[in-house]
Structures are given as C-alpha cells and as structure tokens.
Motif scaffolding. Structure first.
Motif, PDB file in Angstrom:
ATOM      1  N   ARG A 172       0.833  -1.210   0.000  1.00 29.68           N
ATOM      2  CA  ARG A 172       0.000   0.000   0.000  1.00 29.68           C
ATOM      3  C   ARG A 172       0.869   1.263   0.000  1.00 29.68           C
ATOM      4  O   ARG A 172       0.559   2.233  -0.709  1.00 29.68           O
ATOM      5  CB  ARG A 172      -0.933  -0.006   1.219  1.00 29.68           C
ATOM      6  CG  ARG A 172      -1.891   1.163   1.275  1.00 29.68           C
ATOM      7  CD  ARG A 172      -2.816   1.180   0.082  1.00 29.68           C
ATOM      8  NE  ARG A 172      -3.726   2.341   0.115  1.00 29.68           N
ATOM      9  CZ  ARG A 172      -4.203   2.924  -0.957  1.00 29.68           C
ATOM     10  NH1 ARG A 172      -3.908   2.464  -2.170  1.00 29.68           N
ATOM     11  NH2 ARG A 172      -5.003   3.957  -0.845  1.00 29.68           N
ATOM     12  N   VAL A 173       1.948   1.261   0.761  1.00 30.80           N
ATOM     13  CA  VAL A 173       2.876   2.393   0.765  1.00 30.80           C
ATOM     14  C   VAL A 173       3.412   2.632  -0.642  1.00 30.80           C
ATOM     15  O   VAL A 173       3.499   3.780  -1.111  1.00 30.80           O
ATOM     16  CB  VAL A 173       4.024   2.141   1.763  1.00 30.80           C
ATOM     17  CG1 VAL A 173       5.167   3.134   1.558  1.00 30.80           C
ATOM     18  CG2 VAL A 173       3.507   2.229   3.200  1.00 30.80           C
ATOM     19  N   THR A 174       3.754   1.572  -1.342  1.00 30.89           N
ATOM     20  CA  THR A 174       4.236   1.688  -2.718  1.00 30.89           C
ATOM     21  C   THR A 174       3.176   2.276  -3.635  1.00 30.89           C
ATOM     22  O   THR A 174       3.448   3.195  -4.430  1.00 30.89           O
ATOM     23  CB  THR A 174       4.663   0.301  -3.235  1.00 30.89           C
ATOM     24  OG1 THR A 174       5.780  -0.160  -2.465  1.00 30.89           O
ATOM     25  CG2 THR A 174       5.032   0.352  -4.710  1.00 30.89           C
ATOM     26  N   GLU A 175       1.973   1.754  -3.546  1.00 33.69           N
ATOM     27  CA  GLU A 175       0.899   2.216  -4.431  1.00 33.69           C
ATOM     28  C   GLU A 175       0.616   3.701  -4.245  1.00 33.69           C
ATOM     29  O   GLU A 175       0.437   4.444  -5.219  1.00 33.69           O
ATOM     30  CB  GLU A 175      -0.366   1.401  -4.172  1.00 33.69           C
ATOM     31  CG  GLU A 175      -0.247  -0.054  -4.595  1.00 33.69           C
ATOM     32  CD  GLU A 175      -1.299  -0.955  -3.970  1.00 33.69           C
ATOM     33  OE1 GLU A 175      -1.286  -2.166  -4.273  1.00 33.69           O
ATOM     34  OE2 GLU A 175      -2.128  -0.461  -3.167  1.00 33.69           O
ATOM     35  N   ILE A 176       0.588   4.141  -3.002  1.00 35.90           N
ATOM     36  CA  ILE A 176       0.324   5.555  -2.732  1.00 35.90           C
ATOM     37  C   ILE A 176       1.461   6.417  -3.276  1.00 35.90           C
ATOM     38  O   ILE A 176       1.229   7.482  -3.879  1.00 35.90           O
ATOM     39  CB  ILE A 176       0.124   5.791  -1.223  1.00 35.90           C
ATOM     40  CG1 ILE A 176      -1.175   5.142  -0.756  1.00 35.90           C
ATOM     41  CG2 ILE A 176       0.130   7.289  -0.901  1.00 35.90           C
ATOM     42  CD1 ILE A 176      -1.359   5.154   0.749  1.00 35.90           C
ATOM     43  N   ALA A 177       2.705   5.980  -3.082  1.00 38.64           N
ATOM     44  CA  ALA A 177       3.845   6.767  -3.560  1.00 38.64           C
ATOM     45  C   ALA A 177       3.803   6.944  -5.070  1.00 38.64           C
ATOM     46  O   ALA A 177       3.990   8.054  -5.586  1.00 38.64           O
ATOM     47  CB  ALA A 177       5.148   6.110  -3.128  1.00 38.64           C
ATOM     48  N   VAL A 178       3.565   5.867  -5.792  1.00 36.18           N
ATOM     49  CA  VAL A 178       3.514   5.955  -7.249  1.00 36.18           C
ATOM     50  C   VAL A 178       2.365   6.859  -7.690  1.00 36.18           C
ATOM     51  O   VAL A 178       2.513   7.689  -8.596  1.00 36.18           O
ATOM     52  CB  VAL A 178       3.374   4.549  -7.864  1.00 36.18           C
ATOM     53  CG1 VAL A 178       3.116   4.643  -9.358  1.00 36.18           C
ATOM     54  CG2 VAL A 178       4.625   3.728  -7.586  1.00 36.18           C
ATOM     55  N   ASP A 179       1.226   6.725  -7.031  1.00 34.66           N
ATOM     56  CA  ASP A 179       0.074   7.551  -7.384  1.00 34.66           C
ATOM     57  C   ASP A 179       0.331   9.030  -7.093  1.00 34.66           C
ATOM     58  O   ASP A 179       0.039   9.900  -7.913  1.00 34.66           O
ATOM     59  CB  ASP A 179      -1.153   7.065  -6.597  1.00 34.66           C
ATOM     60  CG  ASP A 179      -2.371   7.941  -6.825  1.00 34.66           C
ATOM     61  OD1 ASP A 179      -2.840   8.016  -7.976  1.00 34.66           O
ATOM     62  OD2 ASP A 179      -2.854   8.551  -5.848  1.00 34.66           O
ATOM     63  N   GLU A 180       0.887   9.320  -5.936  1.00 36.08           N
ATOM     64  CA  GLU A 180       1.062  10.713  -5.516  1.00 36.08           C
ATOM     65  C   GLU A 180       2.157  11.409  -6.305  1.00 36.08           C
ATOM     66  O   GLU A 180       2.018  12.579  -6.696  1.00 36.08           O
ATOM     67  CB  GLU A 180       1.365  10.768  -4.017  1.00 36.08           C
ATOM     68  CG  GLU A 180       1.195  12.122  -3.389  1.00 36.08           C
ATOM     69  CD  GLU A 180      -0.248  12.601  -3.392  1.00 36.08           C
ATOM     70  OE1 GLU A 180      -0.463  13.760  -3.816  1.00 36.08           O
ATOM     71  OE2 GLU A 180      -1.159  11.858  -2.969  1.00 36.08           O
ATOM     72  N   VAL A 181       3.242  10.722  -6.565  1.00 39.57           N
ATOM     73  CA  VAL A 181       4.358  11.335  -7.288  1.00 39.57           C
ATOM     74  C   VAL A 181       4.042  11.472  -8.778  1.00 39.57           C
ATOM     75  O   VAL A 181       4.457  12.438  -9.433  1.00 39.57           O
ATOM     76  CB  VAL A 181       5.647  10.518  -7.058  1.00 39.57           C
ATOM     77  CG1 VAL A 181       6.765  10.979  -7.982  1.00 39.57           C
ATOM     78  CG2 VAL A 181       6.077  10.632  -5.600  1.00 39.57           C
ATOM     79  N   ALA A 182       3.303  10.513  -9.309  1.00 40.09           N
ATOM     80  CA  ALA A 182       2.771  10.595 -10.683  1.00 40.09           C
ATOM     81  C   ALA A 182       3.845  10.889 -11.727  1.00 40.09           C
ATOM     82  O   ALA A 182       3.669  11.715 -12.616  1.00 40.09           O
ATOM     83  CB  ALA A 182       1.658  11.642 -10.746  1.00 40.09           C
ATOM     84  N   GLY A 183       4.992  10.230 -11.599  1.00 39.70           N
ATOM     85  CA  GLY A 183       6.014  10.339 -12.624  1.00 39.70           C
ATOM     86  C   GLY A 183       6.879  11.574 -12.578  1.00 39.70           C
ATOM     87  O   GLY A 183       7.751  11.741 -13.435  1.00 39.70           O
ATOM     88  N   ARG A 184       6.689  12.445 -11.589  1.00 41.26           N
ATOM     89  CA  ARG A 184       7.452  13.685 -11.575  1.00 41.26           C
ATOM     90  C   ARG A 184       8.909  13.489 -11.154  1.00 41.26           C
ATOM     91  O   ARG A 184       9.793  14.239 -11.583  1.00 41.26           O
ATOM     92  CB  ARG A 184       6.753  14.704 -10.675  1.00 41.26           C
ATOM     93  CG  ARG A 184       5.512  15.302 -11.333  1.00 41.26           C
ATOM     94  CD  ARG A 184       4.677  16.107 -10.367  1.00 41.26           C
ATOM     95  NE  ARG A 184       3.878  15.244  -9.491  1.00 41.26           N
ATOM     96  CZ  ARG A 184       2.990  15.683  -8.623  1.00 41.26           C
ATOM     97  NH1 ARG A 184       2.784  16.993  -8.486  1.00 41.26           N
ATOM     98  NH2 ARG A 184       2.295  14.842  -7.872  1.00 41.26           N
ATOM     99  N   ILE A 185       9.170  12.514 -10.312  1.00 40.22           N
ATOM    100  CA  ILE A 185      10.527  12.117  -9.942  1.00 40.22           C
ATOM    101  C   ILE A 185      10.536  10.599  -9.846  1.00 40.22           C
ATOM    102  O   ILE A 185       9.473   9.975  -9.712  1.00 40.22           O
ATOM    103  CB  ILE A 185      10.980  12.740  -8.594  1.00 40.22           C
ATOM    104  CG1 ILE A 185      10.010  12.372  -7.465  1.00 40.22           C
ATOM    105  CG2 ILE A 185      11.144  14.253  -8.711  1.00 40.22           C
ATOM    106  CD1 ILE A 185      10.457  12.824  -6.084  1.00 40.22           C
TER     107      ILE A 185
END
Length: 322
Positions: free
Chosen positions: A64-77
């Motif tokens: 879940r931590v991974t999923e949220i990080a990928v969603d929140e960062v959205a490819g910006r870094i």
C-alpha cells in the motif's frame, strides 16, 4: 542495463513511513509527506527502505505504501521501492508488485541477520534483480544487515555487471571504502553514497558518483541546491551549501550512521514533528523521543539555520486531487 539507462542522480530522501499514535499506517500523512518532497525539489524518493520501517510493516502495508507513492508522485521524480527481505522469494514478490504498481526501480540490501558470504550475496541479488524488468539498486548497508559488500574484493563489480543492476547505494561507514566502490563501478552504474561535504564534492567533480539517498530528507533545503550547484560545476556555491548541510547533519548523525540523541528513525521523526512536517510516529520496537533528547534536537534545528530556512519557504498552494 547500465548507468545511462536511468537518470537517477542528486538528492533523494529515504522516506519515513508515517504511522498514527495508535500504530496504523497514516495514508493522509504519507501523501502529505510526498507532496512536501515534491515542493522541496528532491530528485527522487526511496520508499520502504530502512528509514521507512519496512521491518515493522506487514506485506500488505508495504504494498500500500508503494501504491500511494507511485500515485502521488505521478512520474514527476523517480520512485524506487525497497524490497529488502530475508528470502529471495519474499523480495521477488515485493519487486513484482512494485513493477506492477508503476514504480521506477527496486532496491534491496543483502538478507538481514543471516550474515551471508560473498557468493550468497551475489546469488541473492542475481535472483531478485532478474525477477522483473525494473532497474535495480543494490544497497550496501553494513550497519543494518551485518554484511558488507565492500569487504569482498570484486563483489561490487560483479553485482554491477548483473543485467538489471543500474545503481549501487553504498552506506558503509568507511568513507574510503565507499570511494573504492565509486572507482570500481561508477563507469558502469550510478553510485549513491556520502558526498554532501567538501571532500564529497571533490569526489563528485573528479572521481565520480551521482548522489545521496538521505534518511528522511531533513536537510533538503541545503542538499537540493548543493546538487544543483554540482550539476552546474559551481564549486563555490556547492561548498557553501555543503557547509550548511554539515552544520545540521553532523550534529544529528554520527559517521557510522547512528543517531546522536536517539535511534536514527525516532530522532528523525521527532525532528520532523518539531518542524511541523508529516513524519508521523514510530512503531515498536522503536520508541518516541522525549525530554532532554528532544530539546537537544530542537537546538540543532534552530542553530543550524534549518528552522529559519523552512520558515522562509513559501506556503504551499492548495492542492486538489481528482
């Protein structure tokens, strides 16, 4: 795969995972922390590393931590996900989830506790790194896992030659040994190490190396412009930022990566709380910081100029998510 297959560089926080006072994963605080990192201009983020308290999370929470990080960062870094585990099969399961979630890379230490030898370390990374198409970062963390890749001649070079390995994070407490890693593999893979000081600047400009992955990112207001100055080859500016970073970090973390006032993760989360940042609480077996230790941390934050630097930052704009 080699160093040119990824753009990984600069200053990355190894993000803490925020928990509530009752011990639950605090998803709102986690999103807020990721947004803070984006505002600070960091160049990448590592999630579920040692600072992320992977060892106290369930496999479902790590996912879940991974999923949220990928969603929140959205490819910006870049988002690189820690998949450290005691067995290859467990690490592979986490790596495959990270790949499916859209992460940009995976990272692992050698298996903790078991004191693997050189051939066992190599076999572990060969199996885990090849389980997905993700670029892989090998993490040398002798203090945490009681195994030092750099103590085995030629092992770092063998690991760097594995097909999916694109980077090595070398967090040995022996700075000269870290430089040996840079000399040995930096032409092939990215190297993250201890470069946020004047000696590190000399290494970056002349020997090689790519960045720091720093527990918590507390020093981002000094470290981000340091690496921007390094990229411009502006030695004078980089030295000034390195000195400001050192006035903070050297009073909180010892050369062996232990904390001055408490264990490193509780110390970090205490500092973030004092600064009003969403680091959250620690989970057992770690304990919160209180009393004189907390006041010592407060003094370092004030005297290093970090409190003032953060106060001068503009207020974040209101953020809406669809």
């Amino acid at each position: 795969m080699d160093r040119d297959d990824v753009s990984w560089h600069g200053y990355w926080p190894a993000a803490p995972t925020p928990f509530t006072a009752e011990g639950a994963l605090d998803e709102d605080a986690w999103r807020a922390l990721l947004r803070l990192y984006l505002r600070q201009g960091v160049h990448g983020v590592l999630v579920n590393g040692s600072t992320g308290e992977w060892f106290s999370q369930t496999p479902g929470e790590r996912r879940r931590v991974t999923e949220i990080a990928v969603d929140e960062v959205a490819g910006r870094i870049p988002v690189v996900v820690g998949v450290t585990a005691y067995t290859p099969s467990e690490a592979i399961g986490l790596a495959r989830h990270a790949a499916g979630a859209g992460a940009d890379g995976a990272l692992a230490t050698p298996p903790p506790y078991v004191h693997p030898g050189a051939e066992e370390i190599f076999a572990f990374f060969a199996e885990v790194s090849s389980a997905t198409d993700l670029p892989f970062m090998v993490y040398n963390w002798p203090r945490g896992v009681a195994a030092d890749i750099g103590a085995h001649p030629g092992l770092a070079r063998r690991l760097a030659a594995l097909p999916q390995v694109a980077a090595i994070k070398d967090s040995t407490g022996d700075w000269l040994r870290m430089l040996n890693t840079v000399e040995e593999v930096a032409a092939r893979v990215r190297v993250f190490g201890s470069f946020l000081h004047r000696r590190g600047l000399a290494a970056l400009l002349e020997l090689g190396g790519d960045g720091n992955i720093d527990g918590g990112g507390l020093g981002a207001p000094f470290a981000v412009p340091y690496y921007e100055a390094v990229a411009r080859r502006d030695g004078a500016a980089a030295r000034a930022w390195a000195d400001r970073y050192g006035a903070l970090s050297a009073r909180l973390i010892r050369p062996d990566y232990s904390g001055v006032f408490a264990s490193p993760i509780p110390q970090l989360k205490a500092a973030m709380s004092l600064l009003g940042q969403p680091g959250g609480h620690v989970r057992p077996p770690l304990l919160p910081v209180a009393g004189e230790a907390l006041e010592g941390i407060r003094a370092v934050l004030d005297e290093s100029g970090l409190t003032e630097a953060l106060a001068d930052e503009p207020e974040p704009a209101a953020e809406a998510r669809s």
